[in-house]
Structure formats: C-alpha cells, structure tokens
Design a protein around this motif. Sequence first.
Motif, short mmCIF file in Angstrom:
data_model
loop_
_atom_site.label_atom_id
_atom_site.label_comp_id
_atom_site.label_asym_id
_atom_site.label_seq_id
_atom_site.Cartn_x
_atom_site.Cartn_y
_atom_site.Cartn_z
N GLU A 40 46.24 37.96 49.10
CA GLU A 40 46.85 39.29 49.11
C GLU A 40 47.44 39.64 47.74
N LYS A 41 48.05 38.65 47.07
CA LYS A 41 48.56 38.88 45.71
C LYS A 41 47.42 39.19 44.74
N LEU A 42 46.32 38.49 44.89
CA LEU A 42 45.16 38.72 44.05
C LEU A 42 44.60 40.13 44.26
N ILE A 43 44.51 40.55 45.50
CA ILE A 43 44.04 41.90 45.82
C ILE A 43 44.96 42.95 45.20
N GLU A 44 46.26 42.71 45.23
CA GLU A 44 47.22 43.65 44.65
C GLU A 44 47.03 43.76 43.13
N ILE A 45 46.77 42.66 42.46
CA ILE A 45 46.50 42.68 41.02
C ILE A 45 45.27 43.54 40.73
N ILE A 46 44.22 43.36 41.53
CA ILE A 46 43.00 44.14 41.35
C ILE A 46 43.29 45.63 41.54
N ARG A 47 44.05 45.96 42.57
CA ARG A 47 44.41 47.37 42.83
C ARG A 47 45.21 47.96 41.69
N GLU A 48 46.20 47.22 41.18
CA GLU A 48 47.03 47.71 40.08
C GLU A 48 46.19 47.95 38.84
N ASP A 49 45.32 47.01 38.50
CA ASP A 49 44.48 47.17 37.31
C ASP A 49 43.51 48.35 37.48
N ALA A 50 42.95 48.51 38.67
CA ALA A 50 42.04 49.62 38.91
C ALA A 50 42.77 50.95 38.81
N ALA A 51 43.99 51.02 39.36
CA ALA A 51 44.77 52.26 39.30
C ALA A 51 45.13 52.61 37.86
N ALA A 52 45.38 51.61 37.04
CA ALA A 52 45.72 51.85 35.63
C ALA A 52 44.51 52.37 34.86
N GLU A 53 43.31 52.05 35.28
CA GLU A 53 42.10 52.48 34.59
C GLU A 53 41.60 53.85 35.03
#
Length: 90
Positions: A40-53
């Motif tokens: 779940e933490k890994l998925i959150e990192i992916i979401r945050e990076d995608a939102a920043a892009e």
Amino acid sequence: MPLHSSPIDGAPMRTIRRYGIEIDICPTTGGVWLDRGELEKLIEIIREDAAAEIPSRARLRRGDDAFEDDGERRQGRMDRKSRLLDLFDF
C-alpha cells in the motif's frame, strides 16, 4: 517483520529500507518480499509521483511555450530518477 532466510533457497535475506518501505531481498535469487502494508505504501508513492507529473504532461500536450523554453527545468525532470526506480535499485 523481516524474513531472515529466503523462502526460495534458504539464503540469508538482506533488508533495505527506502521511503519508509522495508524490502526483504534474497541476494542469490533476487526475490523481493514486502511486509504487510508495504505494498500500500508503494502504491501511494506511485500515485504521488504520477500526480506530480500530470501538470507537466498537460503542458507538453498543449505546447506551452514557457514550458518548452525552460530547458533547465525540463532537463531536471528527465534526469530525476523516479522513486519507484530508486526503490528497486539494489
């Protein structure tokens, strides 16, 4: 709780910690294990990076001249390693 030996071949596991995620790695097979809640933490990192892009991609599609002229900023993004790639660079 980290694994102490690999479930694949019994080799001693290596544990690394990045971005608050603990990853257990089998040094001989390359197998990777995550503890409960780590996915779940890994998925959150992916979401945050995608939102920043998202804003960057929208400007590229739009052909925003100010964005295109800012080569230093654009190059910085291209050189920046994603946290996901960094997480699994061992």
